[in-house]
Design an enzyme around this catalytic site. Sequence first.
Site, mmCIF file in Angstrom:
data_model
loop_
_atom_site.group_PDB
_atom_site.id
_atom_site.type_symbol
_atom_site.label_atom_id
_atom_site.label_comp_id
_atom_site.label_asym_id
_atom_site.label_seq_id
_atom_site.Cartn_x
_atom_site.Cartn_y
_atom_site.Cartn_z
ATOM 1 N N MET A 134 -25.694 10.801 -34.279
ATOM 2 C CA MET A 134 -25.075 11.848 -35.072
ATOM 3 C C MET A 134 -24.899 13.125 -34.256
ATOM 4 S SD MET A 134 -27.778 11.102 -38.120
ATOM 5 C CE MET A 134 -27.147 12.304 -39.268
ATOM 6 N N CYS A 135 -23.897 13.928 -34.639
ATOM 7 C CA CYS A 135 -23.714 15.256 -34.058
ATOM 8 C C CYS A 135 -23.444 15.142 -32.556
ATOM 9 C CB CYS A 135 -24.938 16.111 -34.367
ATOM 10 S SG CYS A 135 -24.720 17.874 -34.102
ATOM 11 N N ILE A 136 -24.283 15.728 -31.704
ATOM 12 C CA ILE A 136 -24.097 15.662 -30.253
ATOM 13 C C ILE A 136 -24.705 14.402 -29.653
ATOM 14 C CG2 ILE A 136 -26.215 16.943 -29.713
ATOM 15 C CD1 ILE A 136 -22.781 17.184 -27.877
ATOM 16 N N THR A 188 -21.227 9.560 -36.193
ATOM 17 C CA THR A 188 -20.623 10.472 -37.167
ATOM 18 C C THR A 188 -20.848 11.901 -36.691
ATOM 19 O OG1 THR A 188 -20.420 10.912 -39.555
ATOM 20 C CG2 THR A 188 -22.657 10.690 -38.682
#
Length: 214
Positions: A134-136, A188
């Site tokens: 997720m994210c980075i 995501t």
Amino acid sequence: MKNIAVVLSGCGVFDGSEIHEATLTLLAINKKGAIYQCFAPNTTQHHVINHITGEEMQESRNVLVESARIARGQIKDLETLNSNDFDAIVFPGGFGAAKNLSNLAFEGADCKVLPLVAEKIKEFWTNKKPIGAMCIAPAVIAKIIPGSLVTIGNDIATKDTITQMGSTHQNTNHTETVIDAKNKIVTTPCYMLDANIAQIEQGTLNLIDEIIKL
């Protein structure tokens, strides 16, 4: 019940795991009828950030000890993680993924991933078990598994970094996931976009749902 390993990188978005993403990951796993175990590397954080001022603090903290705050103490050293005991592995975001699990925040495409983290990612990938990020954190996965398909949303600089690593980026919006069926990777964007906490919850639910399907 599916058993999912969740790898944390500290406690706090600027120097560890993004707390909303981490907590909502655990909630999503529970909602989807699976169970989880949290892990973190027993290592020193790159630095400690004052989350009010954004300034670096003159102190040292341990990634495992800080991650235990999110896990309510129910956490294990990443060294003990055995992929044979789990069905999938998930990495919530936060700068800890780019500062403690790797040095992506400082070296970009030339970054190095903490050897223990790289070992566990490769272990799950080799055993054809799903990997969520997720994210980075998808950029960390892209570094270890070149040729993978991931998303961090639509940030141009990070997209370019992923491309330089030899992987492929797909633009996404809030709550969307990207599924690399060949490598069993689900990603995501979460707070890489200007998201609210309800959108983070939905994106996380979607990610865990796809991981369980895989």
